[in-house]
Design a protein around this motif. Structure first.
Motif, PDB file in Angstrom:
ATOM      1  N   ASP A 163      -3.225   4.899   8.073  1.00 25.94           N
ATOM      2  CA  ASP A 163      -2.129   4.106   7.514  1.00 25.94           C
ATOM      3  C   ASP A 163      -0.872   4.308   8.367  1.00 25.94           C
ATOM      4  O   ASP A 163      -0.689   5.368   8.969  1.00 25.94           O
ATOM      5  N   PRO A 164      -0.029   3.252   8.464  1.00 19.36           N
ATOM      6  CA  PRO A 164       1.054   3.292   9.458  1.00 19.36           C
ATOM      7  C   PRO A 164       2.203   4.249   9.113  1.00 19.36           C
ATOM      8  O   PRO A 164       3.028   4.522   9.965  1.00 19.36           O
ATOM      9  N   ARG A 195       0.220  -4.536   9.836  1.00 19.88           N
ATOM     10  CA  ARG A 195       0.715  -3.142   9.856  1.00 19.88           C
ATOM     11  C   ARG A 195       2.237  -3.105   9.688  1.00 19.88           C
ATOM     12  O   ARG A 195       2.776  -2.254   8.990  1.00 19.88           O
TER      13      ARG A 195
END
Lengths: 501, 154
Positions: free
Chosen positions: A183-184, A445
C-alpha cells in the motif's frame, strides 16, 4: 527567458533529439495512416526503445509519433475512405469526396497544413498555460489533489463509455487491481498471496500493452482470416499545390478547429474523434456556405484536422501539470517517463524545469517536422498503405512481449500483459470500455495516497474535502459529469424508444 | 445485451464479495488517526457491489427482446487460437530464449494472419527476430532472454 526555457530549447534542438522527433514523425505518419494500427500501438511498438534512451530523446520520439500519427490518419481517410485513426473519422466527410473529384493531393495538403496549424496552436496553449497551471497546482494540498485525480477519473468514465455504469465499473475494477502489492502509505502487503512478484504490484505499462495491443492484433487476425483484402489505393493523388484561395478558405475553420481541439484535449477522455466532429460541426455552422460541407470542400477537411491535432497539446497540459493523462497515448508517455524516474505533475516544472520545457519544445518540433516530412514525403509514404499486415502484426506481437519483459526483466509482466489482453477482449464483449480501467491503473495509487493523507491530516474528518475551494470545485464538477452522463444515457434511451417518424 | 449484463453483474458481485472477504483479512495498523491499509479496498468493495447491483437491476428491468438485443456474436475461434499460440510462445520463451522461441512464433502468426508464401514466411520469421535481438541487445543494451542459444545470438 528563464534558464529552464533556454536549457529545454537546447535539449530539444540537439541533433539527437531532432533525429528522434523526425523518426517518431515518420513512424507516426505510417502507423496513423494504416487502418487497424492506432497511434497507441505505434507508441507501444517503440516503448521498449525508450527504456534505453535518454529521457529527452525518448519523449521526443514519442511526441513525434503522437503528432505524426494524428496527421497520418487523414491520408487513408482521403485516399481510401477509411480513417487511419478514429480521430480522422470526420475528415472522410469531405476528404474522400475531394479525392473522388480528382483532388486527393489538394485534400491531403489541406489536411497537412490544417494539422500543423492545430498542432502549433496547441503547442502555444501548452507553452503559455502549462507553467501557470503547474504553479497553481503547487499550491494544492492533499484534499485538492485527491479531488483533481477523482475528477480526471470520473470525467473519463463518463466520456469513454456509452453506459456510465459500465464506465464506472471499469474504473473501479482498475482501482481494485491497483491495490495489489504494497500500500502506498504504510507499505503493507495486500492481496499478494505470498507471491514476491505481486509485492511490487502490477506494472501499468504491461497492463496497458495488453489492454490496447492484444485486441488490435486479434481484430486484424479476424479481419485477415475472413479474407479481407488489404487496402490498396487506386486513387490518383493529383497536385499537392494549394492556391491562395484555399489558404483563405481554411482560415476560419482552422481557427475554430484549433480552439475546439485544444479545449477538448484538456478534458480527460474526450479525445480526438469528439474534437474533430465538434470542430467540423462548428465550422459548418459558422460557414457562409454550409451546404458545401459534405460535398468535398476545403473547409470540411481543415476543421476536423486542425481540431484533432489541437487535441494533442491540450492533452499534454493535464498530463504535465497534474499528472493526469487525457488519453491512452499520454498515459503511455507518463509510464515512459516514470521508467526514467520522472513523474509528470506540478513538481516536474519545479524540480526538472529543463526537462519540462524540453518536452514542450520537442512538441513544437514534432509539429514542424510533421509538416515538413508530410509535405515532402507524402507520395512515398502513401505507398506504405500497401504494407503487408501479415508481416507488421507478428512484429507488433513480438514488440509487445519485449516491451513488457524489458520493464523489469520479468516474465511475470509478460504473463500480466497477456492476462490483460484477455481481460480487454472479455470487456469488449460486454461493451465495457477499457480506457477508464487504464486511467485507474495510472492514477489509482495517487488517489489512495491523497485520500489517506487527507484523512490522516484531518484526523478522519471527511469535511476536509469540502472546506477547500479547489477541492470543492473539482468534486462538484465530478458529480456534474457523472449526473450529466446518466442524464445523457437516459435521453439516448428515450430517443431510441421513441416511435419512428 | 440484457443477458450479458445480468451475467456480468452476477460475476462482479461474486468477485466483489471475494474481494471484500480478502479485504477483511488484511492486517490492521494502529497508527493514530490514520486509515488502515484496508480502508481504500473497503471503499472499492462498496463501489463495486453498488455498481454491480445497479447493473443487475437495470439488466433485469430491461425488456426481454428488444431490438438492441440482436447483437451479432463475435467470432470466438480466432481470439482463442491467438491467445493459445501467444501463451505457448511466452511459456517457451522462458527456457528456449528469445530467438529460438520467436522464429516459430513469427512463422505461425504469419500463417494465422493469412500469409501463404512459404519463402516469405521462412525469410521473415528468421530475419525479423534476429534483427530485433541485435537492435535491443547490442544497440540499446536491453537484455532479452537467452535460453538455449546462450552465447550464440540470444
Amino acid at each position: 527567458m528563464s534558464p529552464d526555457i533556454a536549457a529545454g530549447f537546447i535539449a530539444a534542438t540537439l541533433p539527437g533529439s531532432l533525429l528522434a522527433t523526425a523518426i517518431g514523425v515518420v513512424v507516426g505518419l505510417v502507423v496513423g495512416m494504416i487502418p487497424g494500427v492506432t497511434v497507441s500501438t505505434g507508441i507501444i511498438m517503440v516503448l521498449p526503445l525508450t527504456f534505453a534512451l535518454d529521457p529527452t530523446i525518448s519523449i521526443a520520439l514519442l511526441l513525434g509519433i503522437y503528432a505524426g500519427g494524428m496527421t497520418g490518419g487523414s491520408f487513408s481517410a482521403v485516399l481510401l475512405n477509411i480513417p487511419g485513426t478514429p480521430s480522422a473519422s470526420a475528415t472522410i466527410l469531405d476528404g474522400y469526396p475531394m479525392a473522388r473529384k480528382g483532388e486527393a493531393g489538394r485534400a491531403i495538403s489541406v489536411a497537412i497544413v490544417a494539422s500543423f496549424a492545430g498542432g502549433f496552436f496547441s503547442f502555444l496553449c501548452l507553452y503559455f498555460i502549462a507553467p501557470s497551471l503547474a504553479d497553481l497546482a503547487l499550491r494544492f494540498k492533499a484534499p485538492d489533489l485527491f479531488s483533481v485525480v477523482f475528477f480526471g477519473l470520473s470525467v473519463i468514465c463518463t466520456f469513454a463509455a456509452r453506459s456510465p455504469v459500465k464506465g464506472l465499473l471499469s474504473a473501479v475494477i482498475g482501482l481494485a487491481i491497483v491495490t495489489v502489492g504494497q500500500d502506498p502509505v504504510m507499505g503493507t502487503a495486500r492481496f499478494t498471496f505470498g507471491n514476491a512478484e505481486l509485492l511490487s504490484g502490477i506494472h501499468f505499462l504491461s497492463a496497458l500493452i495488453g489492454l490496447f495491443a492484444i485486441p488490435q492484433l486479434v481484430d486484424n487476425m479476424i479481419e485477415l482470416a475472413r479474407g479481407a483484402v488489404e487496402q490498396r489505393t487506386s486513387t490518383r493523388m493529383g497536385s499537392l499545390f494549394l492556391r491562395l484561395a484555399d489558404l483563405k478558405a481554411m482560415g476560419l475553420p482552422v481557427a475554430i478547429g484549433s480552439v475546439v481541439g485544444a479545449f477538448i484535449g484538456i478534458l480527460p477522455g474526450a479525445g480526438g474523434p469528439i474534437a474533430a466532429f465538434i470542430g467540423y460541426d462548428y465550422a459548418k455552422r459558422w460557414s457562409r456556405n454550409p451546404d458545401k460541407f459534405g460535398t468535398g470542400c476545403v473547409e470540411g477537411v481543415a476543421a476536423p484536422e486542425s481540431a484533432n491535432n489541437g487535441v494533442t497539446g491540450g492533452a499534454l497540459i493535464p498530463m504535465m501539470t497534474l499528472g493526469i493523462p487525457g488519453d491512452p497515448i499520454t498515459a503511455i508517455m507518463i509510464g515512459a517517463l516514470l521508467v526514467h524516474g520522472l513523474a509528470p505533475g506540478p513538481l516536474l516544472f519545479m524540480q526538472r524545469g529543463d526537462f519540462a520545457y524540453a518536452l514542450i519544445w520537442s512538441f513544437m518540433w514534432a509539429n514542424i517536422l510533421t509538416l515538413l516530412i508530410s509535405l515532402a514525403g507524402v507520395r512515398i509514404l502513401v505507398k506504405l498503405l500497401a504494407a503487408p499486415k501479415t508481416l507488421l502484426m507478428p512484429a507488433i506481437a513480438i514488440l509487445c512481449v519485449i516491451g513488457s519483459y524489458a520493464l523489469r526483466n520479468s516474465f511475470f509482466d509478460v504473463w500480466m500483459m497477456l492476462a490483460f489482453g484477455l481481460l480487454a477482449l472479455a470487456m469488449r464483449s460486454i461493451d465495457m470500455p477499457v480506457v477508464p480501467m487504464l486511467l485507474a491503473l495510472v492514477l489509482g495509487r495517487q488517489l489512495e495516497e491523497y485520500l489517506r493523507l487527507s484523512l490522516t491530516a484531518s484526523k478522519g474528518d471527511p469535511t476536509v474535502f469540502f472546506t477547500s475551494p479547489f477541492s470543492l470545485a473539482f468534486l462538484v464538477l465530478s458529480v456534474v459529469s457523472i449526473v450529466w452522463s446518466f442524464a445523457a444515457e437516459r435521453r439516448r434511451g428515450g430517443a431510441r424508444s421513441a416511435p419512428a417518424g | 445485451m440484457r443477458t450479458k449484463n445480468i451475467v456480468t453483474a452476477l460475476v462482479l458481485i461474486v468477485l466483489g464479495t471475494g474481494y471484500g472477504f480478502l479485504t477483511a483479512g488484511l492486517p490492521t495498523r494502529s497508527l493514530p488517526n490514520a486509515p488502515d491499509p484496508s480502508f481504500f479496498p473497503w471503499v472499492i468493495t462498496g463501489c463495486l457491489l453498488l455498481l454491480s447491483a445497479i447493473l443487475l437491476v437495470r439488466g433485469l428491468a430491461a425488456p426481454r427482446k428488444g431490438r438492441s438485443d440482436t447483437v451479432v456474436a463475435p467470432p470466438l475461434r480466432t481470439p482463442i487460437v491467438f491467445l493459445v499460440v501467444f501463451a505457448l510462445y511466452v511459456a517457451f520463451l522462458s527456457f528456449a530464449g528469445f530467438v529460438a522461441a520467436s522464429v516459430p512464433f513469427f512463422a505461425v502468426l504469419m500463417v494465422l494472419y493469412g500469409e501463404r508464401r512459404w519463402i516469405a514466411i521462412g525469410a521473415a520469421s528468421l530475419v525479423v527476430p534476429v534483427i530485433l535481438v541485435l537492435v535491443f541487445r547490442y544497440v540499446l543494451q536491453v537484455p532479452l532472454p537467452e535460453g538455449v542459444l546462450s552465447g550464440w545470438i540470444g
